[in-house]
Design a protein around this motif. Structure first.
Motif, PDB file in Angstrom:
ATOM      1  N   ARG A 119       0.795  -1.299  -0.053  1.00 25.18           N
ATOM      2  CA  ARG A 119       0.075   0.057  -0.024  1.00 25.18           C
ATOM      3  C   ARG A 119       0.845   1.487   0.150  1.00 25.18           C
ATOM      4  N   THR A 120       2.000   1.256   0.519  1.00 27.91           N
ATOM      5  CA  THR A 120       2.980   2.072   0.346  1.00 27.91           C
ATOM      6  C   THR A 120       3.129   2.810  -1.025  1.00 27.91           C
ATOM      7  N   THR A 146      12.910  -3.309  -0.189  1.00 22.67           N
ATOM      8  CA  THR A 146      11.434  -3.812  -0.399  1.00 22.67           C
ATOM      9  C   THR A 146      10.572  -2.630  -1.127  1.00 22.67           C
ATOM     10  N   GLN A 147      10.745  -1.314  -0.569  1.00 18.14           N
ATOM     11  CA  GLN A 147      10.178  -0.325  -1.236  1.00 18.14           C
ATOM     12  C   GLN A 147      10.665   0.158  -2.561  1.00 18.14           C
ATOM     13  N   ASP A 169      21.731   2.584  -3.627  1.00 18.58           N
ATOM     14  CA  ASP A 169      21.635   2.059  -2.082  1.00 18.58           C
ATOM     15  C   ASP A 169      23.059   2.141  -1.588  1.00 18.58           C
ATOM     16  N   GLY A 210      15.084   5.556   2.414  1.00 18.05           N
ATOM     17  CA  GLY A 210      16.440   5.189   3.429  1.00 18.05           C
ATOM     18  C   GLY A 210      15.581   4.914   4.607  1.00 18.05           C
ATOM     19  N   ILE A 234       9.245   8.418   1.694  1.00 17.75           N
ATOM     20  CA  ILE A 234       8.460   7.435   2.375  1.00 17.75           C
ATOM     21  C   ILE A 234       9.176   7.369   3.726  1.00 17.75           C
ATOM     22  N   TYR A 239      16.042  11.924   4.467  1.00 12.27           N
ATOM     23  CA  TYR A 239      16.740  12.183   3.321  1.00 12.27           C
ATOM     24  C   TYR A 239      16.704  13.423   2.866  1.00 12.27           C
ATOM     25  N   ASN A 300       4.908  11.273   2.204  1.00 14.81           N
ATOM     26  CA  ASN A 300       3.763  10.117   2.359  1.00 14.81           C
ATOM     27  C   ASN A 300       4.214   9.313   3.487  1.00 14.81           C
ATOM     28  N   LEU A 301       3.416   9.558   4.718  1.00 10.63           N
ATOM     29  CA  LEU A 301       4.130   9.170   5.820  1.00 10.63           C
ATOM     30  C   LEU A 301       3.289   7.490   5.989  1.00 10.63           C
ATOM     31  N   GLY A 302       2.302   7.264   5.341  1.00  9.85           N
ATOM     32  CA  GLY A 302       1.678   5.955   5.525  1.00  9.85           C
ATOM     33  C   GLY A 302       0.659   6.322   6.423  1.00  9.85           C
TER      34      GLY A 302
END
Ligand SMILES: NC(=O)c1ccc[n+]([C@@H]2O[C@H](COP(=O)([O-])OP(=O)(O)OC[C@H]3O[C@@H](n4cnc5c(N)ncnc54)[C@H](O)[C@@H]3O)[C@@H](O)[C@H]2O)c1
Length: 329
Positions: A119-120, A146-147, A169, A210, A234, A239, A300-302
Motif C-alpha cells: 500500500r505504501t 522492499t520499497q 543504495d 532510506g 516515504i 533524506y 507520504n507518511l503512510g
C-alpha cells in the motif's frame, strides 16, 4: 439477561496466506486512492499514529483507523529498524487486527508486512496519478530494498511508459541484486548511481526510502530535483535537508495531523510551508499540479485508512478462497 452471540472464531492470515490471494497492484492503487478520498471527505476516523522511538534506530508504532464505507476498523502494531538487516528480518514487521465497525468484533488478525509493503508503493502511484507530469519515462529510487522494488511495480502499473530506473543504495550488494532483479522482472534499464544527486538528475519522479531515523545527516540539497519533477518521501524528512524541502514549489502529504504529531519526535522541524493533503487533491477539493514546470514534493507518511481498506479486501478474498487458519476466539 438478553442472549449473547459471542464470536467463536477469527481468521489468522500469515504473509504467505495474504500473498496467495493475488490482490493485484492495480486493485491496491485504486483501493488506496479510495481510502484517501474517503479521508478527505471526513468520512473516516484516524488519529495520528502512536509513535515510540525505542532508540534512534528502532520505532514501534500503532496505527488505527475506522473506514465506515468498508465497514471496518483496524489497528496495526508494528516495529521498524535499519538494524533488522543484521537479523535478516524485513525493515518493518507487525500484525494487524481487523474489526467490524458494526459489532466492534475482531474478525481477523493478519501479518501487516505484505499490506504495508504494497500500500505504501500504491500511495506513491496515487501521487504519480495526480502530481506527476504525464508520460513518466525515468524514475529515481533511493533505497533498493522492499520499497525500492514495490515502487517499480506500482509506478509501472500506473504508467507503462517508464523505461529507466536510476537507483542508489548505500549497500553495493543491495544495489547489484536490485539491478539484476528489476531488469530481469520488468525488462527496464536500471542505471546504478553513486549518490542521491546522480539519481535526481533527469528523474521525473524520485522516491526516497532510506531509514527513518530522526537523528541523521540529511542528504538532499535544494535544486537537486529536476524542474517539473515529483519527489516522494516515504522515509519522512530523513533524506531531505530542510532547505531542499523549502525549495520545491509546492508540498503535499497524506496526513497533515500526523506530520504535526511527528514534530514531537524530531521530524519535520523546519517545516512551515503551506501543505495540501494528497487525498484532498484526489477528491478534487485542492489543486494538484498546475503547470508542467512545477517541482512538487509529497511527504507520504503512510496512513491507517489505507491499511483498513486493503486488509478488508484481503480478508474477503481469503475467506472466499478458503485461505488462512480459523482460531478459537
Ligand atoms: N511511509 C510509509 O508509509 C512507509 C511504509 C513502509 C516503509 N517505509 C519506510 O521506507 C524505508 C524503507 O523500507 P523498506 O521496507 O524498503 O526497507 P529495506 O530494509 O527493505 O530497504 C532499505 C534499503 O535502503 C538502504 N539504505 C539504508 N540507508 C541508506 C542510505 N542512507 N542511502 C541509500 N540507501 C540506504 C538499505 O541498504 C536497504 O537496501 C524505511 O524507512 C521504512 O520505514 C515507509
Amino acid at each position: 439477561m438478553a442472549s449473547q452471540n459471542l464470536p467463536t472464531k477469527l481468521l489468522y492470515l500469515s504473509y504467505a496466506d495474504i500473498d496467495s490471494v493475488n490482490l493485484s497492484m492495480g486493485e491496491i492503487i485504486d483501493a488506496v486512492e479510495f481510502s484517501l478520498i474517503e479521508k478527505a471527505h471526513g468520512r473516516t476516523h484516524m488519529p495520528p499514529k502512536h509513535w515510540i522511538p525505542s532508540d534512534n534506530r528502532r520505532f514501534f508504532s500503532a496505527m488505527s483507523s475506522a473506514v465506515p464505507a468498508v465497514g471496518t476498523a483496524i489497528c496495526k502494531w508494528q516495529s521498524g529498524s535499519s538494524k533488522n538487516t543484521d537479523y535478516q528480518l524485513p525493515y518493518l514487521t507487525g500484525l494487524l487486527m481487523l474489526n467490524s465497525v458494526e459489532t466492534g468484533l475482531t474478525f481477523a488478525i493478519m501479518d501487516s508486512t505484505w499490506i504495508t509493503a504494497k500500500r505504501t508503493a500504491a500511495a506513491s502511484a496515487v501521487a504519480m496519478r495526480y502530481l506527476a507530469n504525464p508520460g513518466t519515462k525515468t524514475i529515481g529510487v533511493i533505497g533498493c530494498g522492499t520499497q525500492g522494488r514495490m515502487h517499480v511495480e506500482a509506478f509501472l502499473t500506473e504508467c507503462s511508459e517508464i523505461h529507466t530506473v536510476k537507483a542508489y543504495d548505500i549497500s553495493p550488494t543491495a544495489l547489484t541484486e536490485y539491478i539484476k532483479e528489476v531488469e530481469g522482472a520488468y525488462g527496464l534499464q536500471v542505471i546504478p548511481c553513486k549518490n542521491a544527486k546522480e539519481v535526481a538528475f533527469e528523474a521525473q519522479i524520485m522516491v526516497t526510502g532510506g531509514p527513518i531515523e530522526a537523528n541523521t545527516q540529511r542528504t538532499i540539497e535544494p535544486g537537486w530535483l529536476e524542474k517539473g519533477a515529483l519527489g516522494i518521501t516515504i522515509d519522512y524528512d530523513c533524506y531531505w535537508q530542510p532547505s531542499s524541502i523549502r525549495a520545491v514549489d509546492r508540498l503535499f502529504t497524506d496526513d497533515i495531523g500526523q506530520m504535526e504529531h511527528l514534530k514531537e519526535f524530531g521530524y519535520f522541524l523546519d517545516l512551515q510551508t503551506v501543505i495540501s493533503e494528497l487525498g484532498s487533491v484526489a477528491a478534487g477539493l485542492s489543486p494538484g499540479r498546475s503547470s508542467a514546470n512545477e517541482t512538487l514534493l509529497t511527504l507520504n507518511l503512510g496512513v491507517a485508512v489505507e491499511d483498513a481498506v486493503i486488509a478488508k479486501r484481503v480478508f474477503e478474498k481469503a475467506e472466499a478462497m478458503g485461505k488462512g487458519t480459523w482460531l478459537d476466539y
